[in-house]
Motif scaffolding. Structure first.
Motif, PDB file in Angstrom:
ATOM      1  N   ASP A 153       0.862  -1.132   0.002  1.00 32.85           N
ATOM      2  CA  ASP A 153      -0.042  -0.143  -0.121  1.00 32.85           C
ATOM      3  C   ASP A 153       0.798   1.291   0.146  1.00 32.85           C
ATOM      4  OD1 ASP A 153      -2.697   1.188   0.194  1.00 32.85           O
ATOM      5  OD2 ASP A 153      -1.780   1.850   2.077  1.00 32.85           O
ATOM      6  N   LEU A 154       2.054   1.069   0.630  1.00 27.98           N
ATOM      7  CA  LEU A 154       3.011   2.501   0.764  1.00 27.98           C
ATOM      8  C   LEU A 154       3.278   2.720  -0.602  1.00 27.98           C
ATOM      9  CD1 LEU A 154       4.787   4.297   2.650  1.00 27.98           C
ATOM     10  CD2 LEU A 154       6.408   2.753   2.487  1.00 27.98           C
ATOM     11  N   GLN A 155       3.977   1.483  -1.412  1.00 28.09           N
ATOM     12  CA  GLN A 155       4.334   1.559  -2.744  1.00 28.09           C
ATOM     13  C   GLN A 155       3.196   2.373  -3.727  1.00 28.09           C
ATOM     14  OE1 GLN A 155       7.845  -0.558  -3.934  1.00 28.09           O
ATOM     15  NE2 GLN A 155       7.149  -2.115  -2.953  1.00 28.09           N
ATOM     16  N   ARG A 156       2.006   1.622  -3.603  1.00 28.14           N
ATOM     17  CA  ARG A 156       1.009   2.155  -4.521  1.00 28.14           C
ATOM     18  C   ARG A 156       0.573   3.849  -4.262  1.00 28.14           C
ATOM     19  NH1 ARG A 156      -3.571   4.011  -3.161  1.00 28.14           N
ATOM     20  NH2 ARG A 156      -3.733   3.232  -1.013  1.00 28.14           N
ATOM     21  N   ARG A 157       0.984   4.355  -2.946  1.00 26.30           N
ATOM     22  CA  ARG A 157       0.725   5.817  -2.618  1.00 26.30           C
ATOM     23  C   ARG A 157       1.952   6.359  -3.307  1.00 26.30           C
ATOM     24  NH1 ARG A 157       0.766   5.159   3.464  1.00 26.30           N
ATOM     25  NH2 ARG A 157       0.538   7.549   3.645  1.00 26.30           N
ATOM     26  N   VAL A 158       3.325   5.954  -3.311  1.00 26.17           N
ATOM     27  CA  VAL A 158       4.377   6.554  -3.832  1.00 26.17           C
ATOM     28  C   VAL A 158       4.090   6.576  -5.355  1.00 26.17           C
ATOM     29  CG1 VAL A 158       6.840   6.308  -4.305  1.00 26.17           C
ATOM     30  CG2 VAL A 158       5.971   5.901  -2.003  1.00 26.17           C
ATOM     31  N   LEU A 159       3.683   5.659  -6.111  1.00 20.14           N
ATOM     32  CA  LEU A 159       3.262   5.514  -7.301  1.00 20.14           C
ATOM     33  C   LEU A 159       2.275   6.713  -7.832  1.00 20.14           C
ATOM     34  CD1 LEU A 159       3.695   1.816  -8.330  1.00 20.14           C
ATOM     35  CD2 LEU A 159       4.976   3.509  -9.189  1.00 20.14           C
ATOM     36  N   GLU A 170      -3.619  10.425 -11.492  1.00 19.92           N
ATOM     37  CA  GLU A 170      -2.764  10.293 -10.177  1.00 19.92           C
ATOM     38  C   GLU A 170      -3.083   8.733  -9.803  1.00 19.92           C
ATOM     39  OE1 GLU A 170      -3.310  11.118  -5.525  1.00 19.92           O
ATOM     40  OE2 GLU A 170      -3.405  12.983  -6.895  1.00 19.92           O
ATOM     41  N   GLY A 171      -4.143   8.186 -10.369  1.00 22.39           N
ATOM     42  CA  GLY A 171      -4.225   6.819 -10.084  1.00 22.39           C
ATOM     43  C   GLY A 171      -4.011   5.953 -11.418  1.00 22.39           C
ATOM     44  N   PHE A 172      -3.126   6.210 -12.242  1.00 18.78           N
ATOM     45  CA  PHE A 172      -2.784   5.582 -13.243  1.00 18.78           C
ATOM     46  C   PHE A 172      -2.147   4.079 -13.069  1.00 18.78           C
ATOM     47  CE2 PHE A 172       0.721   4.078 -16.223  1.00 18.78           C
ATOM     48  CZ  PHE A 172       0.003   3.753 -17.516  1.00 18.78           C
TER      49      PHE A 172
END
Length: 329
Positions: A153-159, A170-172
């Motif tokens: 989840d942290l990595q999804r947020r960084v992406l 932003e949600g690509f």
């Protein structure tokens, strides 16, 4: 808000993920700009909000696992897993630019999908049930699966920061990560105290295959980043996760964001433990350069390839398959 900062010694910036999510437009823009500038090295330090208690528990259990007798650890080896689940011993994985295997042992796990899911049928070694050492360390699966979940989840947020910097929604990356094949890997680098010389390479120079990689913590120094000026130590501030970019992100960005080239060296007495998570897209994702990254100044470099095919290429190159490129000659 923590503004992106640059030390005199390092071109790697540190940025504030919670501030990006809660800040006003100028603050968000500053964090995006700082992240994109830092990723010229393939690395950025990101302030996180992971539970320190969870990190302590996970790292403690993993240290206990690697301290088990070899015959106990070998029980968690999975035939044909190609380093995607279970235990992998010393001197197996080999960097693509090297003919010398790495001095590291590993425990790998990921999140399964339901029985009957097409991904499980097509990629059983990547989507099966995890092989974790509950027989020796009861309760370990629960802790490590929670570690896997929150780190992903942290990595999804960084992406999401990267998506804004690349000029896409932003949600690509969110859809790309749905049932993705993220892999968490615990690494133990044994002490090299008795080896001759002052510095020894635990893991040779390489770039990761995936989109991005997160390293929340390590028990000792040793991670080094390759820059135009040579190798520098990766030394994040407290409370920050190290994030580096991979080959798949390089492909998607048409070379705009290069893979972070790094190595791990024994530069001080003692052993080293770390845990990394490789953020992979769903295997059937087609990797094609983003239109926003193709310009007259940066013409199209890469053709389209599936994420699964690109991964298989690299797994062979790093000798994680039977009869891999290094072979037994």
């Amino acid at each position: 808000m923590t503004e992106p900062t640059l030390s005199r010694e390092s071109p790697i910036l540190d940025v504030d993920l919670p501030a990006f999510e809660k800040g006003d437009a100028p603050s968000r823009r500053a964090i995006v700009d700082g992240t994109m500038r830092s990723l010229a090295t393939g690395f950025v330090y990101v302030r996180h909000d992971l539970s320190e208690d969870l990190l302590d528990d996970a790292y403690g259990r993993l240290a206990d696992f690697f301290a088990l007798p070899q015959e106990r650890k070998d029980r968690y080896t999975v035939d044909g897993a190609n380093g995607q689940t279970g235990y992998t011993g010393l001197l197996v994985e080999t960097a693509a630019v090297s003919d010398v295997p790495d001095w590291k042992e590993m425990l790998n796990w990921s999140a399964p999908v339901p029985v009957g899911h097409p991904l499980r049928r097509r990629f059983p070694h990547r989507y099966g049930d995890p092989t974790l050492p509950d027989d020796d360390l009861p309760g370990t699966t629960e802790v490590l699966m929670e570690f896997h979940r929150v780190t992903l989840d942290l990595q999804r947020r960084v992406l999401r920061i990267l998506a804004v910097g690349l000029g896409v929604d932003e949600g690509f990356f969110d859809t790309m990560l749905r049932d993705g094949a993220a892999l968490t890997r615990a690494l133990h680098y044994p002490s090299m105290d008795l080896a001759p010389g002052d510095e020894h390479v635990w893991a040779a120079e390489h770039g990761d295959i995936n989109l991005i990689t997160a390293l929340p913590r390590a028990t000792a120094s040793g991670l080094q980043v390759k820059t135009d000026d040579g190798w520098i130590a990766a030394t994040p501030p407290d409370g920050h996760v190290i994030v580096n970019t991979g080959i798949m992100l390089d492909h998607l960005t048409n070379g705009l964001i290069p893979p972070g080239i790094h190595r791990v060296v024994s530069d001080a007495p003692g052993e080293r433990h770390s845990v990394v998570q490789f953020c992979h897209p769903t295997p059937w994702t087609m990797l094609a350069p983003l239109p926003s990254c193709v310009t007259p100044e940066n013409p199209l470099r890469y053709s389209t390839i599936s994420a699964s095919d690109r991964l298989e290429q690299v797994i062979w190159e790093i000798n994680m398959v039977e009869a891999g490129r290094r072979g037994d000659d």
